[in-house]
Enzyme design. Structure first.
Site: not given
Length: 304
Positions: A32, A70-71, A87, A112, A136, A140, A164-165, A173, A195
């Site tokens: 989009n 990737q969307g 998704n 993910s 989410y 996935k 965790n990218v 984001k 921790s």
């Protein structure tokens, strides 16, 4: 042609930049039109066409060399309906269209590590270890299970469970950006649960895995290997780093102190307190391991 869905997004835009760096610009961007700063992610990039998801059809675009899907709706707090529509349903449509037209062409999609929830095991096998905690993550896992059921090993379909990218290109984001990016941009460096730990993987390593699964383009010998069997693969470092550790690294780079605060009320029931990729499968399939340590990844930031 190469297809990149979510092309204005964090990982999608970095894939396009990497393709461009190899002289590839026959790219269809499916996304989009951004109403925010995401449009800057493709500044200076080269691509052949831009199509909104509702109007995209693989069959209209001739021969496809690879699809990088990737969307996604990445806000873990959205309703199940919104995440399901964006998704799951769109993912099913683009995969089935892809396989109908090009059954032997690589289809690489973003899954993910959120599917594992608070499991202590992070293996890609379908099992009780997959415990999604939010809409989410549920969507996935739903698509992963669809892929497991309706694709065969003869199809070149690869689901990449990103841990965790972090890195450049995710500032848009906001609260859903990686912890490292948020700390790099924050006026005050604050963390909760010092921790708690995450497997932080740099976006450049993530892009390389996408290209390795798609195979055989450009002149980079690292991207040439025998096609691995289809399947789902963790993409992470195999090492988790505590929030305290990460905050210390960011504070050192920014020459600031950091504070420890209370966890926001209501967050705990849906929070992953630890992630650590089991990288056995991806290492066996590609001979791949990440090359960027967190210390080096933090030094790579350009836009924070």
């Amino acid at each position: 042609m190469f297809v990149v869905t979510g092309g204005f997004g964090f990982i999608g835009s970095n894939i396009i930049r990497s393709l461009n760096s190899q002289g590839i610009d026959d790219i269809i961007v499916v996304d989009n039109i951004p109403q925010d700063e995401r449009y800057q992610n493709l500044s200076g990039c080269r691509y052949a066409d831009l199509v909104v998801p509702d109007e995209f059809s693989i069959k209209k675009h001739g021969w496809i060399k690879a699809t990088f899907h990737q969307g996604a709706e990445t806000d873990t707090g959205v309703s199940m309906h919104a995440a399901y529509m964006k998704n799951f349903l769109f993912s099913k449509k683009i995969l089935t269209d892809h396989l109908d037209a090009f059954s032997q062409v690589p289809f690489v999609y973003a899954s993910s590590a959120a599917v594992y929830g608070n499991s202590k095991s992070f293996r890609e096998d379908a099992s009780a270890d997959e415990q999604p905690l939010n809409p989410y993550a549920f969507t996935k896992l739903a698509f992963d299970n669809f892929v497991r059921k309706y694709t065969s090993f003869s199809h070149r379909v690869y689901g990449l469970r990103y841990f965790n990218v972090y890195g450049d290109g995710e500032s848009h984001k906001g609260k859903m950006a990686s912890m490292i990016t948020q700390l790099m941009k924050a006026d005050q460096i604050q963390i909760f649960c010092p921790s708690a730990s995450r497997d932080f993987v740099h976006v450049d390593d993530v892009v390389e895995t996408n290209l390795r699964f798609a195979l055989d383009f450009g002149d980079d010998d690292r991207l040439r290997c025998c096609p691995p069997d289809a399947g789902i693969f963790n993409v992470g470092t195999g090492v988790d780093r505590t929030f305290d550790d990460i905050a210390g690294l960011v504070a050192k780079k920014r020459k600031k102190k950091y504070d420890i605060i209370e966890m926001p009320e209501g967050l705990r029931p849906k929070y992953q307190f630890m992630t650590r990729a089991d990288t056995t499968r991806i290492s066996s399939a590609l001979g791949w391991k990440p090359s960027i340590a967190v210390e080096d990844g933090i030094e790579r930031y350009r836009s924070c």
